[in-house]
Scaffold this active site. Sequence first.
Site, PDB file in Angstrom:
ATOM      1  N   SER A 173      31.573  55.880  -1.398  1.00 49.83           N
ATOM      2  CA  SER A 173      32.707  54.964  -1.343  1.00 49.83           C
ATOM      3  C   SER A 173      32.313  53.583  -1.859  1.00 49.83           C
ATOM      4  O   SER A 173      31.309  53.019  -1.444  1.00 49.83           O
ATOM      5  CB  SER A 173      33.201  54.860   0.111  1.00 49.83           C
ATOM      6  OG  SER A 173      34.286  53.976   0.203  1.00 49.83           O
ATOM      7  N   GLY A 174      33.129  53.053  -2.765  1.00 50.70           N
ATOM      8  CA  GLY A 174      32.862  51.735  -3.337  1.00 50.70           C
ATOM      9  C   GLY A 174      32.056  51.767  -4.615  1.00 50.70           C
ATOM     10  O   GLY A 174      31.755  50.725  -5.184  1.00 50.70           O
ATOM     11  N   THR A 210      37.384  55.881  -8.303  1.00 51.32           N
ATOM     12  CA  THR A 210      38.816  55.769  -8.601  1.00 51.32           C
ATOM     13  C   THR A 210      39.046  54.983  -9.888  1.00 51.32           C
ATOM     14  O   THR A 210      39.892  55.351 -10.725  1.00 51.32           O
ATOM     15  CB  THR A 210      39.543  55.081  -7.430  1.00 51.32           C
ATOM     16  OG1 THR A 210      39.316  55.827  -6.234  1.00 51.32           O
ATOM     17  CG2 THR A 210      41.029  54.994  -7.690  1.00 51.32           C
ATOM     18  N   ASN A 238      34.554  49.705   0.988  1.00 52.08           N
ATOM     19  CA  ASN A 238      35.422  49.643  -0.187  1.00 52.08           C
ATOM     20  C   ASN A 238      36.826  49.260   0.256  1.00 52.08           C
ATOM     21  O   ASN A 238      37.348  49.830   1.211  1.00 52.08           O
ATOM     22  CB  ASN A 238      35.432  51.013  -0.887  1.00 52.08           C
ATOM     23  CG  ASN A 238      36.212  50.992  -2.174  1.00 52.08           C
ATOM     24  OD1 ASN A 238      36.680  49.953  -2.617  1.00 52.08           O
ATOM     25  ND2 ASN A 238      36.371  52.158  -2.791  1.00 52.08           N
ATOM     26  N   SER A 292      39.381  52.567  -0.871  1.00 51.87           N
ATOM     27  CA  SER A 292      38.617  53.810  -0.787  1.00 51.87           C
ATOM     28  C   SER A 292      39.556  55.004  -0.736  1.00 51.87           C
ATOM     29  O   SER A 292      40.516  55.033   0.044  1.00 51.87           O
ATOM     30  CB  SER A 292      37.733  53.792   0.467  1.00 51.87           C
ATOM     31  OG  SER A 292      37.064  55.022   0.615  1.00 51.87           O
ATOM     32  N   SER A 293      39.302  56.014  -1.578  1.00 47.95           N
ATOM     33  CA  SER A 293      40.082  57.253  -1.542  1.00 47.95           C
ATOM     34  C   SER A 293      39.678  58.041  -0.298  1.00 47.95           C
ATOM     35  O   SER A 293      38.511  58.405  -0.145  1.00 47.95           O
ATOM     36  CB  SER A 293      39.825  58.087  -2.800  1.00 47.95           C
ATOM     37  OG  SER A 293      40.237  57.401  -3.950  1.00 47.95           O
ATOM     38  N   GLY A 345      31.865  61.146  -2.398  1.00 50.97           N
ATOM     39  CA  GLY A 345      30.441  61.375  -2.574  1.00 50.97           C
ATOM     40  C   GLY A 345      29.754  61.628  -1.233  1.00 50.97           C
ATOM     41  O   GLY A 345      30.372  61.624  -0.168  1.00 50.97           O
ATOM     42  N   GLU A 394      28.066  61.105   2.096  1.00 51.39           N
ATOM     43  CA  GLU A 394      28.259  60.006   3.043  1.00 51.39           C
ATOM     44  C   GLU A 394      27.247  60.091   4.171  1.00 51.39           C
ATOM     45  O   GLU A 394      27.064  61.154   4.777  1.00 51.39           O
ATOM     46  CB  GLU A 394      29.684  60.019   3.622  1.00 51.39           C
ATOM     47  CG  GLU A 394      30.747  59.633   2.621  1.00 51.39           C
ATOM     48  CD  GLU A 394      32.108  59.387   3.248  1.00 51.39           C
ATOM     49  OE1 GLU A 394      32.985  58.880   2.525  1.00 51.39           O
ATOM     50  OE2 GLU A 394      32.279  59.689   4.448  1.00 51.39           O
TER      51      GLU A 394
END
Length: 1040
Positions: A143-144, A148, A193, A196-197, A416, A418
Site C-alpha cells: 500500500s502506497g 493505482t 496511503n 489505498s485500494s 501487495g 502486507e
Amino acid sequence: PLPSVQYMHYGSTIALYMTHSCSKLLEERCNRILRDMEGSLTARDRVGIQDFVLLDAYTSESAVLDNLRKRFNENLIYTYIGTLLVSVNPYKELGIYTKKQMDIYMGVNFFELPPHIYALADNVYRTMLTETNNHFILISGESGAGKTEASKKILQFYAVSCPSTKLLDNVRDRLLLSNPVLEAFGNAKTLKNDNSSRFGKYMDIQFDHMGGAVGGHILSYLLEKSRVVHQNHGERSFHIFYQLVEGGEEDLLRWLGLERNCQRYSYLVQGECAKVSSVNDKSDWKTVRKALSVIEFSESNIESLFAIIASVLHLGNATFVADSQGYATLNNKNYRKYLVMCDWLFSVGLTHRKIEARSEEVLSPFTVDQAVYAKDALAKAIYGRTFTWLVNELNESLANKDSSRKTVIGLLDIYGFEVFSVNSFEQFCINYCNEKLQQLFIQLTLKSEQEEYEMEGIEWESVPYFNNKIICDLVEEKFKGIISVLDEECLRPGEATDMTFLEKLEEKMGGHPHFVTHKLADQKTRKTLERGDFRLLHYAGEVTYCVVGFLDKNNDLLYRNIKEVSVPRVLAGTVVARNLHPVATQFKSSLVGLTEILMSKEPWYVRCMKPNEGKQPGLFDDVLVRHQVKYLGLMEHLRVRRAGFAYRRRYEIFLQRYKPLCPDTWPNWKGTAAEGVECLIKHLGYKPDEYKMGRTKIFIRHPRTLFATEDAFEVCKHELATRIQAKYKGYRVKGDYMRQRQAATKIETCWRGMKARREREKRAWAVKVIKRFIKGFMTRNQPACVDNTEYLAFVRQNYLTRLKENLPKTVLDKNTWLTPPPIMDSLTDHLIYLFCVCLPHLQLQIKGLTSSIFKGTKENYPHSVGIPFMDTRISKPHTFPQYSVPVVKYDRNGFRPRFRQLIYTGSAAYLVEEAKIKQRVEFNNLKGVSVSTLSDNFLILHVQCEDIKQKGDLVLQCDYLFEALTKLCLVANKHNFIKVVQGSVKFDIQPGREGFVDFKSGQETMIYRAKNGHLMVVSMKLKTVWPLNSQNEQIHFLNY
C-alpha cells in the site's frame, strides 16, 4: 538496457560521401576502439543501470539496492529486469506523463528509450496487435507504492494511443471514468496511503482487430468490508461516505436525512481522521457524479445507490441499551424513516435471533454486544453487496456488443504483501494471494525463458530457485491446509473459538518447516510469539498472524432473520442465514479462477515500491526498500532472467545499432543479418564463451561485454555524427548557394528584360513626339488643325512660362514686355491689362483688410503698406494649399525660441519643424489672436483646450506679421478675432495654468524672461514718415 540514446538509422545516402580514404580512417578508428574496449563507466556509476539483468553482481541484494538508490536520486524511478518494470514512488511530480512523453514512446522498440510505464504499455499493445493473442499486466506492491497510479497511467496511455472514433471514444471515456467510481467505493485512507485500494481489481480491456478499445470487464476480489464499521486510528472508511457528506447537494442531503458534518456519524469518526489534506472530497464528489452520468447510470439507480450509502451511515448511529433483563433494545429511533424497511421488523431483526426448533420458530433476544455485532454485520453485508452490484453495473456499461473475436489486455491491480504490527485474517488472505501470484510468476517466467532458449536452439541450463509450492500447499491443501482447518472449525457444531482453531492448527501442522506457534516454537522463538499467534515463513519472510477474529471474519455471518429487514434491491436473494462457503474458501476459489485467466494470457509485470514510510520526496530508506525487494521476489526473477545469458537481441536490431564499429558492416551490409552480426563480433574480438548465436538472436553472457561494446559505440557515434554533420552542412550550404545563384540569374534576366522593354517604349514614344513636333512646326502658320494643335499649345505654354519669369518691374514699364509669338498677338493686350489693373486691385483689397484691422492701432503698420503680400514665404505657391511663412515659436515653459514654419490650409494651421508636424490648430478651435500696439512682431494664437493632454496657446514671432495675420483672416474666414492689446497678454500654458507676455518700448529690441516669470518683449518706437490716409496708402502701394 542501454543508455537513453535513440537508435541511429543511417541511410544509404551517407555511403555516397564515404571515399576510400574515409574507409581507412574508419578502420583505424575501430582499431583504436578495440584497444580501449573497457570504456568509461562514469555515467553508469552515477545514474545506475537501466536493466538489473546487466548487473555483474546480480545475486547481491546490496548491488540491486545500490542501483535503485542511484537511479532514485537522479529522479529515474523506472528500472527493468528484462521485461519486468520496477517502479519506485517518487512522492512528487516529475513531469514525465505528458502527451509529448506518450508520443515519444508510441511505436518504439521496448529497450530503445529509457524505462517507462509507457514503454511497457506500448510494447504490450503492439505485441497483442502483431501476435493477435491475449496479455495481462500484473501490478503489485504494498500500500502506497503507486499501484493505482500505475494502472491509471496505462489506461491513459491506451486512451491516447488507440484509434479514435465517436464509438471508441465513448468506450474509452467509460473505461477511464470507471476508475474514479471504483476508487470512491473501494479505496480509503490508511496509515500508509491516502488513497489505498481496499480490494483487488482485474480489468480486461478488449480491442478489435484495428487496435481500438471496444469494451471491458472488471473482476473484484476480497473487499475489506470490515472497514465500513471499524477503522484504526489515523484511517478512514471508504471515500464515498465522506464525499457524500462533504460534497452532496443540499437537496440530496435533505432527502437522505444527512447533515454536512462527518462527526455526526459513528462509522466515520472511529479513526479520528475525517479530514485529509491531500484529499478533496468536494471535488471528488463532482468527479464521481459526472462519471456515473457518463457511464450511463440511470437517475433512479444513482438515487438508490446514494440512499443505500446513507442508510449505512444511519445504521451506524443505531445504539442499544439493556433492559431490566439484560437484553438489548433500540435506544434512538429518529433515523428509521431513512432505512427503507419495516419499523417492527427492523427493531426485532437487530435485537433478536430466530431459532428453528423442529417446526417452530423461536425469537431469542440479543445482549447489547450481540445486537451491535448484528448491526455491524448488516452494514458490512449491505455495503459488500452494493459494491458487487456496482461492479456488475459497470461491466454492463463496458460490455462489448460486438460478438466477433477480440484480443484482450488485462490489468491486475492487486494488494501487495502486507506485514503489520498486528496481522489478522485480511493480511492472511492477501499474503496467500501473493504466494499464489509468486508461484504463477516463477512458473510463467521459467516457462517463457525455457521456450525462448529452445526456440533459438540454445541449450537450457537448469535454474536454482525457491519453489514456494510448499507454502501454497500449507495454506490451501485439501483437508490438511490452514483454510480447510479454518472452514472445518467454522462449520463444526459446538462452541468453536479462535483458540480452538489455533489448537487444531498445532495438531495438524506441527513439524511443518514453515509453520510455528508459541507452543511449537523453541525457547528463543517463543519470546517473540503470543499464545494466540501463529507464524508462517512466506517466500518473502516471516509473518506473525493473530487468530483473534479469524472465525468471525471467515464466517461473515448474517443471522437468518436479518434478510427480512434488508434493502430488497441490494440484498434480496443474496443474503442467507449462513454463507454456503466461508470467506477464505470463496477467496481461494476466486484465486483459482484468476490463475486460470492469467495462465491463458501472456504475462507482463510492474513491481511498485515505496522509498520511505513518510511519503517524503527524495528520501530513500535502505531497510524498507530491501524488505520490498525481498517480498516482491525481485531477486528470484533476476536469477531466472540471468540464467545463462544476460542479454539477447534480434540480429537485425543488434546489427543496426553496432554496425558502425566494423568497416565491413558500415554503412551497409549486403548479406543476412546473422552473417553481419557474426562478422561484427569477430571484428570486436568476442571470445567463444561470451556469446551464442541463436536462430534469430544473439545471446551475450556477461554484461561487461555489452558495456564495452556500448562504450565503443558511444565514441564511434560522436565521430560519425561529426562527419555526417559536416557532409550534411556542406550539402545544405552548396544547395543554398546554387538556389541563390539561380535566383540572382533569374532576377537579373527579368530586370534586364524590363529595362529593355521600357527603353524600347520610351524610344517609340520619343519618335512619335518628335514626328508630331516637326509636323506641328511645319504647319505652325496654318489654322489650328490636328497636326499643329499640340505644337501651338507648347508654344503658348513656353511663352507664358518665360513671361512669368520676366514680368516688368512696374505697371508703367511697357517696353520690356516679351515679344509674343504670332499665335499670341491677339492675347497680349489682355495679359497687359490683367497685369496692370486686376492683379494690383486684388492686392489693394487685401491691403484694405489689413488697414481695417491695424490702422491706428499697431505702431509699425505704416511701414508695411508699401510691401506687397506674397502667396508664400517658404517655397513656390503651388507647394502649399493656402499660405506658409517662417516663424519663431517660444516654448510655453521657459520661453526657449524654436525655428518653425507656420502653414495654413483650408481648415487648420500647422506648426511644422522641417517635415514633422509639431502642432495642429483647427480654425474652429481658434478662439482669437492677440498682438501688441507696439512695433514688435509677436502674435499669440489662443486655442480652445478641453483635455489636459492637449497643448496650449502658441506664442510666435513673425517678420511678416501683417501678411500672416491678414492671410489667416481670409483663410479662416474670421475678420474680427484679432485683438490689439496694450501692455500684457495672458495665454494658457495648459488648461488651468496661465502665462503672460509683457510688451514695452525701449532704446533697443530685446526678448528675455523676466524675474516674475513673464516673457518680456522690448521694441523700439517708430515714427511715421508721411500722413497716413486711404489715398496715400493706395498711392504708396501702387508706386511700390
